[in-house]
Every structure is written in structure tokens, then in C-alpha cells.
Motif scaffolding. Structure first.
Motif, short mmCIF file in Angstrom:
data_model
loop_
_atom_site.label_atom_id
_atom_site.label_comp_id
_atom_site.label_asym_id
_atom_site.label_seq_id
_atom_site.Cartn_x
_atom_site.Cartn_y
_atom_site.Cartn_z
N VAL A 236 -8.52 -6.64 -6.29
CA VAL A 236 -8.73 -6.36 -4.88
C VAL A 236 -7.44 -5.81 -4.26
CG1 VAL A 236 -9.25 -7.42 -2.65
CG2 VAL A 236 -10.57 -8.07 -4.65
N VAL A 237 -6.33 -6.43 -4.61
CA VAL A 237 -5.05 -5.99 -4.05
C VAL A 237 -4.72 -4.59 -4.54
CG1 VAL A 237 -2.57 -6.43 -4.01
CG2 VAL A 237 -4.16 -8.32 -3.74
N ALA A 238 -4.93 -4.32 -5.82
CA ALA A 238 -4.64 -2.99 -6.36
C ALA A 238 -5.49 -1.93 -5.68
CB ALA A 238 -4.88 -2.97 -7.87
N ALA A 239 -6.74 -2.25 -5.39
CA ALA A 239 -7.62 -1.29 -4.70
C ALA A 239 -7.13 -1.06 -3.27
CB ALA A 239 -9.06 -1.79 -4.70
N ALA A 240 -6.66 -2.11 -2.61
CA ALA A 240 -6.15 -1.98 -1.24
C ALA A 240 -4.89 -1.12 -1.21
CB ALA A 240 -5.88 -3.36 -0.64
N VAL A 241 -3.99 -1.34 -2.16
CA VAL A 241 -2.75 -0.55 -2.23
C VAL A 241 -3.08 0.91 -2.53
CG1 VAL A 241 -0.60 -0.20 -3.53
CG2 VAL A 241 -1.27 -2.50 -2.80
N ALA A 242 -4.05 1.15 -3.43
CA ALA A 242 -4.46 2.52 -3.74
C ALA A 242 -5.06 3.20 -2.52
CB ALA A 242 -5.46 2.52 -4.89
N SER A 243 -5.80 2.45 -1.72
CA SER A 243 -6.38 3.00 -0.49
C SER A 243 -5.29 3.37 0.52
CB SER A 243 -7.35 1.98 0.11
OG SER A 243 -7.87 2.45 1.32
N VAL A 244 -4.29 2.52 0.64
CA VAL A 244 -3.16 2.81 1.53
C VAL A 244 -2.44 4.07 1.06
CG1 VAL A 244 -0.87 2.01 2.26
CG2 VAL A 244 -2.81 0.45 2.33
N ARG A 245 -2.22 4.18 -0.25
CA ARG A 245 -1.54 5.36 -0.81
C ARG A 245 -2.33 6.63 -0.51
NH1 ARG A 245 -1.73 4.41 -6.22
NH2 ARG A 245 -3.58 5.71 -6.33
N LEU A 246 -3.62 6.59 -0.71
CA LEU A 246 -4.47 7.76 -0.48
C LEU A 246 -4.48 8.15 1.01
CD1 LEU A 246 -6.38 9.81 -1.76
CD2 LEU A 246 -8.23 8.18 -1.41
N ASP A 247 -4.65 7.16 1.88
CA ASP A 247 -4.65 7.44 3.32
C ASP A 247 -3.31 7.99 3.80
OD1 ASP A 247 -7.29 6.58 3.45
OD2 ASP A 247 -6.79 4.61 4.28
N LEU A 248 -2.22 7.42 3.29
CA LEU A 248 -0.89 7.91 3.67
C LEU A 248 -0.68 9.34 3.17
CD1 LEU A 248 1.86 7.38 4.95
CD2 LEU A 248 2.56 6.27 2.81
N ALA A 249 -1.11 9.62 1.95
CA ALA A 249 -0.98 10.98 1.41
C ALA A 249 -1.78 11.97 2.25
CB ALA A 249 -1.44 11.02 -0.05
N ARG A 250 -2.98 11.61 2.63
CA ARG A 250 -3.79 12.51 3.45
C ARG A 250 -3.14 12.77 4.81
NH1 ARG A 250 -9.56 9.64 2.18
NH2 ARG A 250 -10.01 10.77 0.27
N ALA A 251 -2.65 11.70 5.43
CA ALA A 251 -2.01 11.86 6.74
C ALA A 251 -0.75 12.71 6.64
CB ALA A 251 -1.68 10.48 7.32
N PHE B 277 3.88 3.14 -6.71
CA PHE B 277 3.22 3.57 -5.48
C PHE B 277 3.77 4.92 -5.03
CE2 PHE B 277 3.16 3.95 -0.87
CZ PHE B 277 1.84 3.69 -0.57
N LEU B 278 5.09 5.06 -5.04
CA LEU B 278 5.72 6.30 -4.57
C LEU B 278 5.42 7.47 -5.49
CD1 LEU B 278 9.12 4.80 -3.41
CD2 LEU B 278 7.19 5.51 -1.97
N ALA B 279 5.39 7.23 -6.79
CA ALA B 279 5.04 8.29 -7.73
C ALA B 279 3.59 8.74 -7.51
CB ALA B 279 5.23 7.82 -9.17
N GLY B 280 2.70 7.78 -7.26
CA GLY B 280 1.30 8.11 -6.97
C GLY B 280 1.17 8.86 -5.66
N LEU B 281 1.97 8.47 -4.67
CA LEU B 281 1.96 9.15 -3.38
C LEU B 281 2.41 10.59 -3.54
CD1 LEU B 281 1.65 9.03 -0.28
CD2 LEU B 281 4.02 8.24 -0.18
N ASP B 282 3.47 10.79 -4.32
CA ASP B 282 3.95 12.16 -4.57
C ASP B 282 2.88 12.99 -5.28
OD1 ASP B 282 6.40 11.90 -3.34
OD2 ASP B 282 7.41 11.26 -5.17
N ALA B 283 2.20 12.37 -6.25
CA ALA B 283 1.14 13.09 -6.98
C ALA B 283 0.01 13.48 -6.04
CB ALA B 283 0.62 12.23 -8.12
#
Length: 90
Positions: free
Chosen positions: A1-16, A42-48
Motif C-alpha cells: 500500500v505504501v509503495a503504491a502511494a509513493v508511486a502515485s505521489v511520484r506520478l502526480d509530481l511528474a505530471r505537475a 523515488f528521484l530516479a523514477g521522477l526523472d524517468a
């Protein structure tokens, strides 16, 4: 659940960030605050994600300010408003 929440934050931040980069066209985007504490993965995923949305290398750079970045940014934005249009503060 936590990993999914962090992935959601990463995706939303990247979109914004992608929208802001496309609209404002900065040379770099400085990131500070809590996202830096989510770790290198997290940061590497955000950059991707940013690279995927923008079609080029991520413009993200880390701020050395850490937790202080959002507070300082808000203070500087208020200062800029006050200096450029003092009536806007009323």
C-alpha cells in the motif's frame, strides 16, 4: 500500500512539473522539501517520468535547502509580490 502511494505521489509530481516546465520553459526545476527524503529510487523514477512527459532529459535539480525550500520559496514569492505591486498585499 505504501509503495503504491509513493508511486502515485511520484506520478502526480511528474505530471505537475511537466506542465510547469512546458508552460514556463525554465532551464531547470529545483526540487526541495519532502520529495528529497523519499530517496534516490523515488528521484530516479521522477526523472524517468519527467523525461517521458517532456520528451527530453529531466530538468530537475536538487535544492540544498531540504525542508526549508518550500518555506523560503513562499517567502520569496511574497517578497516579490510586495516589491513589484505593494497594493496586491492588501
Amino acid at each position: 500500500v505504501v509503495a503504491a502511494a509513493v508511486a502515485s505521489v511520484r506520478l502526480d509530481l511528474a505530471r505537475a512539473l511537466a506542465v510547469l516546465v512546458e508552460v514556463l520553459a525554465p532551464d531547470a526545476v529545483t526540487l526541495g522539501g519532502y520529495p528529497l527524503f523519499l530517496g534516490e529510487e523515488f528521484l530516479a523514477g521522477l526523472d524517468a517520468e519527467l523525461s517521458k512527459y517532456l520528451g527530453r532529459e529531466s530538468p530537475r535539480i536538487d535544492s540544498p535547502l531540504g525542508d526549508e525550500a518550500p518555506t523560503l520559496g513562499a517567502a520569496l514569492a511574497g517578497r516579490e509580490t510586495g516589491l513589484s505591486d505593494p497594493a496586491a498585499l492588501a
